[in-house]
Design an enzyme around this catalytic site. Structure first.
Site, PDB file in Angstrom:
ATOM      1  N   GLU A  97      18.667 -10.114   5.090  1.00 28.25           N
ATOM      2  CA  GLU A  97      17.699 -10.743   4.203  1.00 28.25           C
ATOM      3  C   GLU A  97      17.877 -10.299   2.755  1.00 28.25           C
ATOM      4  O   GLU A  97      17.790 -11.119   1.839  1.00 28.25           O
ATOM      5  CB  GLU A  97      16.292 -10.411   4.691  1.00 28.25           C
ATOM      6  CG  GLU A  97      15.254 -11.356   4.151  1.00 28.25           C
ATOM      7  CD  GLU A  97      13.852 -10.953   4.601  1.00 28.25           C
ATOM      8  OE1 GLU A  97      13.724 -10.293   5.649  1.00 28.25           O
ATOM      9  OE2 GLU A  97      12.911 -11.292   3.881  1.00 28.25           O
ATOM     10  N   ASP A  98      18.130  -9.019   2.545  1.00 24.91           N
ATOM     11  CA  ASP A  98      18.057  -8.476   1.186  1.00 24.91           C
ATOM     12  C   ASP A  98      19.398  -8.128   0.541  1.00 24.91           C
ATOM     13  O   ASP A  98      19.434  -7.655  -0.586  1.00 24.91           O
ATOM     14  CB  ASP A  98      17.160  -7.223   1.163  1.00 24.91           C
ATOM     15  CG  ASP A  98      15.709  -7.580   1.438  1.00 24.91           C
ATOM     16  OD1 ASP A  98      15.368  -8.772   1.301  1.00 24.91           O
ATOM     17  OD2 ASP A  98      14.939  -6.684   1.811  1.00 24.91           O
TER      18      ASP A  98
END
Ligand code: MN
Length: 735
Positions: free
Chosen positions: A90-91
């Site tokens: 996600e990051d």
């Protein structure tokens, strides 16, 4: 770009955390190669480099803390690795393909699952929310480690929530209380659930949290002294009996105290199990032996002994519970269980994860069966509100297990009554239920059932459900069946009465109701904003509309009623005045002038200035309730009988006052009572009665005052709160 100094600081901080993690893992898995965990750490370090959290700490601290929570649950290295990588997709620029290549299919699958849950917005529209929850459930069935990582993730985020904006705090805290804590509960993970709840409570309702925290703090010293005494008395007796057991004591969690206060409408003083002791034994038989010793030492509170060993909770929690009272009237709760039961109560489904590699154990299967059921059930439910409502019930399984005389198990919500039981057996059994035999003894229909009760329902042909039942039943099924019956039957009766009243009124004009055309009746109904003639008749039957006024619209304008045939006007009204007094002209019923009598409902005793609503009772006029009265929701489902009411403008003449009872929670010190009465008298308020009770340097003062209106009451509460040593003021609905 991170400076060299920052990078060094990051390294020191994260390397220390990582070493702690590895130490924990080596303890749990002494014979396993843990290289993959080191590899995941290096991978995470590289890809999260330069990122920071809202706290200003390096981002890597977060996956490390999440992995540490998972290590405490004693989850396997695959779960730890997935925990370290849970935010990577996600990051960072990492893809699921990269994770699969480096760490294998299992880890990639779990990280992908966590990433999917992260993308779910639980605060979205309700239809969406239902669908999202279903996705979460599916992820759980797929690999429970996905949800365990998500719970660990949420726990660390909650622990560091102070760094976010108040709006984000509220949103995340609400989600935690509504979704994550209940899921932890269903998975039997008592420890995580407790921490999630307390943190969620703190951010969602800071005022209530602070009040309870202060109240608990005020009693802490006395409480700890008491607990130490109890603990040593018990330890001595255990030694005498030759039982080896650990005794732990604590003050109950703030959120569970809060829930109890709200649920039971009581003050913190009345919470039985504010103090709790835990006895952890080495064998099952010792549990029952300890229970005997406890009951020998102190007086058990009747009805508070619960055997969750013989009847585990649906989340497989096992323990013996009992509440006892000592010589000085202090109450405390005992939980008695074996070491194994304790582990399951604390860590739930995670407790036995480490023992296996392949398919889940039978016990875990049982836990997950619930998830499957919910997913299954959702398929048929199209109304998202309904799904959410049933899911919320499912997430809090406070159930009792009862039996029919033939041994069939009937599962009911906590505090269920024989009425609930009867409706579970059959709708007609419910409608005609007049009582029950519980374990061979006759009990009234309001009796609360307990696990293990054998229930035999007594019926009487022709008996009918009563609206009062709605206040006592606990199951949705019973409530719906009763409401349905009442709706159908009471409305039928009201229509019948309405027609009779109209017929009688029409006779005064020497006409019959039959002579009035349906079209005209329909028009009259429309004039009242009603769709059908029956609605109008029902309204007349309930006393909401006056037959005379309705008829006046229907007869020729020059027609005069034959008043001689009528009884003296106002007979009923004056009778009601005799019974209920006339102090209630302070209230106006919309559109009725002084036609309808009103009286203040005794369940909530509203005072001038409060938001109120009216309910047309048969023969007694309009009952005026505070809109916050708990009875209102039960009463107002009969929309036909709801009526708008307002406080009348202050007229000339003596002002009307209302008795209001307050409880003040304060320090028990000299001069306290004097100060309280002084503050109240200064406002020119009459004190009808004042009483105080005290214990442990704390006092509860009950005072009944003559109050003019809400403003007056608020002024007094504000004044009293300012007195040093007054912790809280509560208004009691009943006087
Ligand atoms: Mn995270």
């Amino acid at each position: 770009m991170a400076t060299l100094r920052q990078q060094l600081a990051t390294n020191v901080l994260t390397v220390t955390r990582f070493r702690e993690l590895m130490r924990k893992l080596k303890e749990t898995f002494p014979n396993q190669n843990l290289d993959i965990v080191k590899k995941a750490y290096d991978f995470s370090l590289k890809h999260h480099e330069g990122q920071t959290r809202a706290s200003g700490q390096p981002y890597l601290v977060h996956p490390l803390e999440v992995a540490a929570v998972l290590a405490d649950m004693k989850l396997d290295p695959v779960a730890i690795v997935a925990g370290l990588l849970h935010d990577a997709i996600e990051d960072t620029d990492v893809t699921v393909v990269d994770v699969r290549k480096e760490f294998g299919e299992q880890v990639a699958h779990i990280v992908e699952g966590v990433t999917k849950i992260n993308a779910i917005d639980f605060s979205s529209r309700e239809e969406q929310q239902a669908e999202n929850l279903r996705k979460m459930m599916l992820a759980m069935v797929d690999d429970i480690r996905v949800v365990l990582i998500k719970l660990a993730d949420r726990l660390h985020n909650m622990r560091t929530l102070e760094h976010l904006s108040p709006e984000r705090q509220q949103k995340i805290a609400r989600e935690t209380l509504e979704i994550y804590a209940p899921i932890a509960h269903r998975l039997g993970m008592g420890k995580i659930r407790g921490e999630l709840e307390d943190l969620g409570f703190k951010y969602l309702d800071p005022i209530a949290h602070e009040q309870i925290r202060e109240a608990v703090e005020a009693q802490r010293k006395a409480g700890e002294k008491l607990l130490a005494k109890v603990e040593s008395a018990l330890t001595d007796k255990l030694k005498e009996a030759g039982i080896t057991a650990r005794v732990e004591s604590r003050i109950k969690r703030l959120y569970s105290i809060h829930k109890k206060l709200v649920r039971q409408g009581i003050s913190i003083k009345q919470v039985y199990d504010l103090y709790a002791l835990r006895v952890i034994t080495s064998s099952l038989t010792d549990c029952y032996a300890v229970l005997g010793i406890v009951h020998n030492l102190w007086q058990p509170v009747p009805g508070r002994i619960k055997d969750f060993i013989a009847m585990p909770r649906p989340n497989l929690y096992q323990s013996l519970h009992t509440s006892v009272i000592n010589e000085s009237g202090d109450a405390f709760e005992f939980q008695i269980r074996t070491e194994e039961m304790h582990k399951i109560a604390e860590d739930g489904i995670a407790a036995h994860w480490k023992y296996k590699d392949g398919p889940v154990s039978a016990k875990d299967e049982e836990r997950l069966a619930w998830v499957r059921q919910v997913v299954e059930r959702q398929r048929g439910v199209t109304d998202p509100n309904q799904f959410l409502a049933s899911l919320k019930v499912d997430l809090y399984p406070e159930e009792v297990y009862t039996f029919t005389p033939k041994g069939r198990v009937v599962v009911l919500p906590r505090d269920a009554t024989p009425i609930d039981f009867a409706y579970t057996v059959h709708t007609d059994v419910g409608h005609t239920c007049v009582g029950a035999k519980v374990n061979g003894k006759m009990v009234p229909v309001r009796h609360k059932l307990h696990s293990g009760d054998i229930v035999e329902i007594m019926t009487q042909p022709g008996h009918k459900p009563s609206r009062d039942w709605l206040a006592v039943v606990q199951s949705g099924r019973a409530r719906n069946k009763i409401k349905h019956w009442l709706n159908v039957h009471q409305r039928e009766r009201a229509i019948e009465i309405g027609r009779k009243v109209m017929e009688k009124e029409a006779r005064k004009y020497r006409i019959s109701l039959k002579q009035i055309r349906d079209a005209d009746l329909q028009q009259a109904a429309s004039a009242y904003g009603l769709g059908r003639i029956d609605d109008l008749m029902a309204g007349i039957g309930y006393g909401k509309y006056s037959a005379r006024q309705v008829l006046a619209r229907l007869v020729p304008p020059d027609a005069q009623p034959n008043e001689a045939a009528e009884k003296p006007a106002g007979t009923i009204a004056s009778a009601i005045r005799r019974v209920f007094g006339s102090g209630n002209n302070a209230i106006v019923v919309s559109g009725h002038g002084d036609d309808l009598m009103t009286y203040l409902a005794r369940c909530c005793n509203p005072i001038r200035g409060e938001s109120i609503t009216g309910y047309v009772t048969r023969g007694k006029g309009v009952a005026v309730h505070s809109v916050s009265c708990p009875n209102v929701t039960n009463l107002m489902y009969e929309a036909d009988r709801r009526i708008d009411v307002q406080w009348a403008r202050n007229k000339d003449g003596p002002p009307v006052s209302y008795p209001v009872k307050l409880t003040l929670f304060c320090d028990d010190r000299t001069g306290m009572l004097k100060q309280i009465t002084a503050v109240i008298s200064d406002t020119g308020t009459n004190i009808r009665n004042i009483e105080s009770r005290s214990a442990n340097a704390q006092a509860n003062v009950d005072v009944v005052l003559d109050i003019l209106d809400l403003k007056h009451l608020e002024k007094i509460i504000a004044g009293v709160r300012k007195i040093p040593g007054v912790h809280d003021v509560q208004r009691l609905q009943k006087i």
